[in-house]
Write a protein that holds these residues in place. Sequence first.
Motif, PDB file in Angstrom:
ATOM      1  N   ARG A  40      -5.883   2.433   3.509  1.00  0.00           N
ATOM      2  CA  ARG A  40      -4.638   1.658   3.492  1.00  0.00           C
ATOM      3  C   ARG A  40      -4.885   0.180   3.803  1.00  0.00           C
ATOM      4  O   ARG A  40      -4.268  -0.697   3.210  1.00  0.00           O
ATOM      5  CB  ARG A  40      -3.645   2.256   4.499  1.00  0.00           C
ATOM      6  CG  ARG A  40      -2.269   1.603   4.436  1.00  0.00           C
ATOM      7  CD  ARG A  40      -1.274   2.244   5.393  1.00  0.00           C
ATOM      8  NE  ARG A  40       0.042   1.642   5.245  1.00  0.00           N
ATOM      9  CZ  ARG A  40       0.946   2.034   4.363  1.00  0.00           C
ATOM     10  NH1 ARG A  40       0.675   3.052   3.551  1.00  0.00           N
ATOM     11  NH2 ARG A  40       2.123   1.433   4.284  1.00  0.00           N
ATOM     12  N   ALA A  44       0.837  -1.196   0.000  1.00  0.00           N
ATOM     13  CA  ALA A  44       0.000   0.000   0.000  1.00  0.00           C
ATOM     14  C   ALA A  44       0.871   1.245   0.000  1.00  0.00           C
ATOM     15  O   ALA A  44       1.981   1.254   0.541  1.00  0.00           O
ATOM     16  CB  ALA A  44      -0.920  -0.003   1.222  1.00  0.00           C
ATOM     17  N   ARG A  46     -10.560   2.287  -0.566  1.00  0.00           N
ATOM     18  CA  ARG A  46     -10.503   3.672  -0.117  1.00  0.00           C
ATOM     19  C   ARG A  46      -9.502   3.938   1.005  1.00  0.00           C
ATOM     20  O   ARG A  46      -9.265   5.082   1.352  1.00  0.00           O
ATOM     21  CB  ARG A  46     -11.900   4.114   0.357  1.00  0.00           C
ATOM     22  CG  ARG A  46     -12.915   4.209  -0.779  1.00  0.00           C
ATOM     23  CD  ARG A  46     -12.609   5.422  -1.650  1.00  0.00           C
ATOM     24  NE  ARG A  46     -13.537   5.536  -2.775  1.00  0.00           N
ATOM     25  CZ  ARG A  46     -13.184   5.381  -4.025  1.00  0.00           C
ATOM     26  NH1 ARG A  46     -11.935   5.101  -4.329  1.00  0.00           N
ATOM     27  NH2 ARG A  46     -14.064   5.521  -4.999  1.00  0.00           N
ATOM     28  N   ARG A  87      -5.070   2.963  -8.054  1.00  0.00           N
ATOM     29  CA  ARG A  87      -6.140   2.914  -7.060  1.00  0.00           C
ATOM     30  C   ARG A  87      -7.341   2.262  -7.735  1.00  0.00           C
ATOM     31  O   ARG A  87      -7.700   2.615  -8.863  1.00  0.00           O
ATOM     32  CB  ARG A  87      -6.507   4.302  -6.540  1.00  0.00           C
ATOM     33  CG  ARG A  87      -7.590   4.236  -5.441  1.00  0.00           C
ATOM     34  CD  ARG A  87      -7.672   5.530  -4.655  1.00  0.00           C
ATOM     35  NE  ARG A  87      -7.955   6.665  -5.520  1.00  0.00           N
ATOM     36  CZ  ARG A  87      -7.733   7.933  -5.158  1.00  0.00           C
ATOM     37  NH1 ARG A  87      -7.197   8.207  -3.984  1.00  0.00           N
ATOM     38  NH2 ARG A  87      -8.034   8.912  -5.995  1.00  0.00           N
ATOM     39  N   LYS A  97      -4.841   6.524   1.205  1.00  0.00           N
ATOM     40  CA  LYS A  97      -6.061   6.712   0.416  1.00  0.00           C
ATOM     41  C   LYS A  97      -6.362   5.548  -0.526  1.00  0.00           C
ATOM     42  O   LYS A  97      -7.148   5.677  -1.458  1.00  0.00           O
ATOM     43  CB  LYS A  97      -5.964   8.015  -0.371  1.00  0.00           C
ATOM     44  CG  LYS A  97      -5.896   9.258   0.517  1.00  0.00           C
ATOM     45  CD  LYS A  97      -5.879  10.529  -0.308  1.00  0.00           C
ATOM     46  CE  LYS A  97      -5.832  11.770   0.591  1.00  0.00           C
ATOM     47  NZ  LYS A  97      -5.818  13.028  -0.197  1.00  0.00           N
ATOM     48  N   GLY A  98      -5.724   4.403  -0.292  1.00  0.00           N
ATOM     49  CA  GLY A  98      -6.066   3.217  -1.066  1.00  0.00           C
ATOM     50  C   GLY A  98      -5.185   2.924  -2.263  1.00  0.00           C
ATOM     51  O   GLY A  98      -5.451   1.963  -2.997  1.00  0.00           O
ATOM     52  N   GLU A  99      -4.145   3.703  -2.475  1.00  0.00           N
ATOM     53  CA  GLU A  99      -3.257   3.430  -3.597  1.00  0.00           C
ATOM     54  C   GLU A  99      -2.338   2.243  -3.284  1.00  0.00           C
ATOM     55  O   GLU A  99      -2.007   1.981  -2.131  1.00  0.00           O
ATOM     56  CB  GLU A  99      -2.401   4.654  -3.926  1.00  0.00           C
ATOM     57  CG  GLU A  99      -3.137   5.764  -4.645  1.00  0.00           C
ATOM     58  CD  GLU A  99      -2.202   6.874  -5.064  1.00  0.00           C
ATOM     59  OE1 GLU A  99      -2.271   7.298  -6.232  1.00  0.00           O
ATOM     60  OE2 GLU A  99      -1.400   7.333  -4.218  1.00  0.00           O
ATOM     61  N   ALA A 155      -6.184  -1.536   0.784  1.00  0.00           N
ATOM     62  CA  ALA A 155      -5.117  -1.637  -0.214  1.00  0.00           C
ATOM     63  C   ALA A 155      -4.122  -2.725   0.168  1.00  0.00           C
ATOM     64  O   ALA A 155      -3.685  -3.519  -0.675  1.00  0.00           O
ATOM     65  CB  ALA A 155      -4.409  -0.292  -0.355  1.00  0.00           C
TER      66      ALA A 155
END
Length: 203
Positions: free
Chosen positions: A69, A11, A67, A62, A15-17, A72
């Motif tokens: 960490r 991760a 949405r 993403r 923010k989920g990337e 992700a």
Amino acid sequence: MQLVVARVGRAHGIKGEVTVEVRTDEPELRLGPGAVLLTDPASTGPLTIETGRVHSGRLLLRFAGVRDRNAAEALRNTLLIAEVDPDETPEDPDEYYDHQLMDLDVVTADGAEVGRITEISHLPSQDLFVVERPDGTEVLIPFVEEIVVEIDLEEQRAVIDPPPGLIDDQAEIVSTRDAENESAKDAENGSAGAGEDATEADA
């Protein structure tokens, strides 16, 4: 036909990337926003790419619905798989999809049989052919133009010009061991030529 185009890494941010290890020569096509990808394990997908950007040389993606960490990080090590027309070929004539290279016969430039490609290993630094030799052993062949001099899909073969030791390392080990045995025998007999013989064998 299904092709693995990336592997999800760790991760990035909150923010989920996620970082991804790209396994396609066409990331703009396979990993662009809006692409829907199957996954391995299947339970984590399918995944729709929402955004993508390059950060410090790494591609960050993403996915829709991811949405934070924790979500992700749960995708880590997931393989991303694209559906590809089996008749489709890369735009660059010097590039190939994995399925085109699988099972090709590998021969040297002078026609000597090396083996058969059983796997393509994608490493960060380069791609490797995993080649099964006739005796069942495996040898790794770097897929670089200095070594792989020709891919002939019609003849179903890959022609290589291997540097010394790449495919004949076992033979060299045997030769060295024989030379050491001969050197020991010569030493017992008081021979002065043992060092020369060993040097020639090593060369």
